[in-house]
Design a protein around this motif. Structure first.
Motif, PDB file in Angstrom:
ATOM      1  N   HIS A 147       4.769  -4.203  -1.759  1.00  0.00           N
ATOM      2  CA  HIS A 147       6.142  -3.715  -1.592  1.00  0.00           C
ATOM      3  C   HIS A 147       7.040  -4.428  -2.591  1.00  0.00           C
ATOM      4  N   ILE A 148       7.411  -3.735  -3.664  1.00  0.00           N
ATOM      5  CA  ILE A 148       8.283  -4.305  -4.691  1.00  0.00           C
ATOM      6  C   ILE A 148       9.229  -3.201  -5.159  1.00  0.00           C
ATOM      7  N   PRO A 149      10.191  -2.825  -4.313  1.00  0.00           N
ATOM      8  CA  PRO A 149      11.042  -1.661  -4.567  1.00  0.00           C
ATOM      9  C   PRO A 149      11.861  -1.728  -5.846  1.00  0.00           C
ATOM     10  N   ALA A 150      12.202  -2.921  -6.307  1.00  0.00           N
ATOM     11  CA  ALA A 150      12.991  -3.027  -7.537  1.00  0.00           C
ATOM     12  C   ALA A 150      12.231  -2.463  -8.728  1.00  0.00           C
TER      13      ALA A 150
ATOM     14  N   LEU B 276       4.786  -0.772   9.040  1.00  0.00           N
ATOM     15  CA  LEU B 276       3.794  -1.615   9.697  1.00  0.00           C
ATOM     16  C   LEU B 276       3.519  -1.148  11.124  1.00  0.00           C
ATOM     17  N   ASN B 277       4.571  -0.750  11.815  1.00  0.00           N
ATOM     18  CA  ASN B 277       4.381  -0.259  13.187  1.00  0.00           C
ATOM     19  C   ASN B 277       3.568   1.029  13.212  1.00  0.00           C
TER      20      ASN B 277
ATOM     21  N   ILE C 137      10.632   2.123   1.308  1.00  0.00           N
ATOM     22  CA  ILE C 137      10.381   2.520   2.694  1.00  0.00           C
ATOM     23  C   ILE C 137      10.567   1.308   3.602  1.00  0.00           C
ATOM     24  N   ASN C 138      11.146   1.535   4.760  1.00  0.00           N
ATOM     25  CA  ASN C 138      11.339   0.459   5.727  1.00  0.00           C
ATOM     26  C   ASN C 138       9.981  -0.120   6.121  1.00  0.00           C
TER      27      ASN C 138
ATOM     28  N   PRO D 225       7.098   6.480   5.933  1.00  0.00           N
ATOM     29  CA  PRO D 225       5.920   5.683   6.286  1.00  0.00           C
ATOM     30  C   PRO D 225       4.656   6.535   6.373  1.00  0.00           C
ATOM     31  N   HIS D 226       4.783   7.744   6.906  1.00  0.00           N
ATOM     32  CA  HIS D 226       3.628   8.633   7.052  1.00  0.00           C
ATOM     33  C   HIS D 226       2.992   8.932   5.696  1.00  0.00           C
TER      34      HIS D 226
END
Length: 267
Positions: free
Chosen positions: A113-116, A128-129, A122-123, A90-91
């Motif tokens: 976010h489209i990992p495919a 987001l947190n 990334i989680n 995330p960083h």
């Protein structure tokens, strides 16, 4: 679906849909800028929200596209991750998006976010947190993944201050981003109208028609080349063929699509 921060709600200007202009690296920068400019001009009369995807190329080009998008007045910017030096935490992703956001400091920024497609998975809940307060223009993410657990976790991120928008009108949402709107927009409008009239059975029947047509279109190739053939067959807009390295359909397969769409009463 999109996840956005409730504190910074994006205005969706069209009656039912946001125009999301997704551009990837097959187009050169001048073309991407030119098409963005034309969409901004068109949206002045259509009153659509123009969201432009600026990623998919080297960072200097991403920044140039982001600056240009803000200069011509897009409503928001969507950005893929770095695709060669892929972020793994995330960083790292936050640092990348912060740089992109600084290139367009007055325009809302969303992460795609489209990992495919990107290979970056990334989680999103952790991202987001951890991103809170670190990217001034950040407004949320476009979540394109079959990982529903990950989507649910993202929904709960930042103490539940994010809202989940799914393309499910039955849940009460009246906006959607869908590629099929380029080809068969009437079906999506009809589905929305049926839901608004509390006619779920009619909505399901129309959805089945849209699903059947989509299956015909994508039967013999990748989505972009087949979508272009379908647009050329169904709409008055000739969008040409896909560029290399994408492989276009043969004449035989294009004719097969045309005959199948006629059988589905689309043509």
């Amino acid at each position: 679906m999109m996840i956005r921060d409730k504190r910074r709600t994006l205005a969706l200007h069209s009656e039912a849909f946001v125009h999301q202009y997704l551009m990837f690296s097959i187009k050169i920068l001048a073309e991407r800028k030119s098409v963005t400019e034309e969409w901004v001009k068109a949206a002045k009369s259509t009153k659509q929200h123009v969201m432009v995807q600026v990623g998919g190329c080297p960072l200097p080009d991403v920044l140039e596209l982001a600056k240009h998008a803000e200069q011509v007045g897009v409503d928001s910017i969507l950005c893929l991750p770095e695709l060669y030096f892929k972020p793994s935490t995330p960083h790292e992703l936050i640092n990348y998006l912060k740089i992109v956001g600084e290139a367009a400091p007055k325009t809302p920024l969303l992460y795609y976010h489209i990992p495919a497609w990107t290979g970056v998975n990334i989680n999103m809940a952790n991202f987001l947190n951890e991103s809170v307060g670190k990217i001034p223009t950040f407004h949320g993410i476009k979540y394109t993944s079959n990982d529903l657990d990950g989507g649910a976790a993202a929904l709960r991120a930042n103490d539940g201050k994010y809202a989940l928008l799914a393309a499910a009108f039955t849940l009460g949402f009246d906006s959607a981003i869908a590629t099929t709107l380029n080809i068969l927009p009437q079906y999506s409008v009809q589905i929305l109208n049926a839901i608004n009239d509390s006619n779920v059975e009619e909505a399901r029947a129309i959805q089945n028609k849209l699903t059947a047509a989509s299956s015909v279109i994508t039967k013999n190739g990748a989505w972009v080349p087949t979508m272009k053939v379908a647009m050329n067959l169904i709409t008055p807009i000739n969008v040409g063929l896909a560029r290399p390295p994408l492989q276009n359909l043969t004449t035989e397969l294009s004719n097969e699509m045309q005959n199948s769409l006629k059988a589905e009463a689309v043509l």
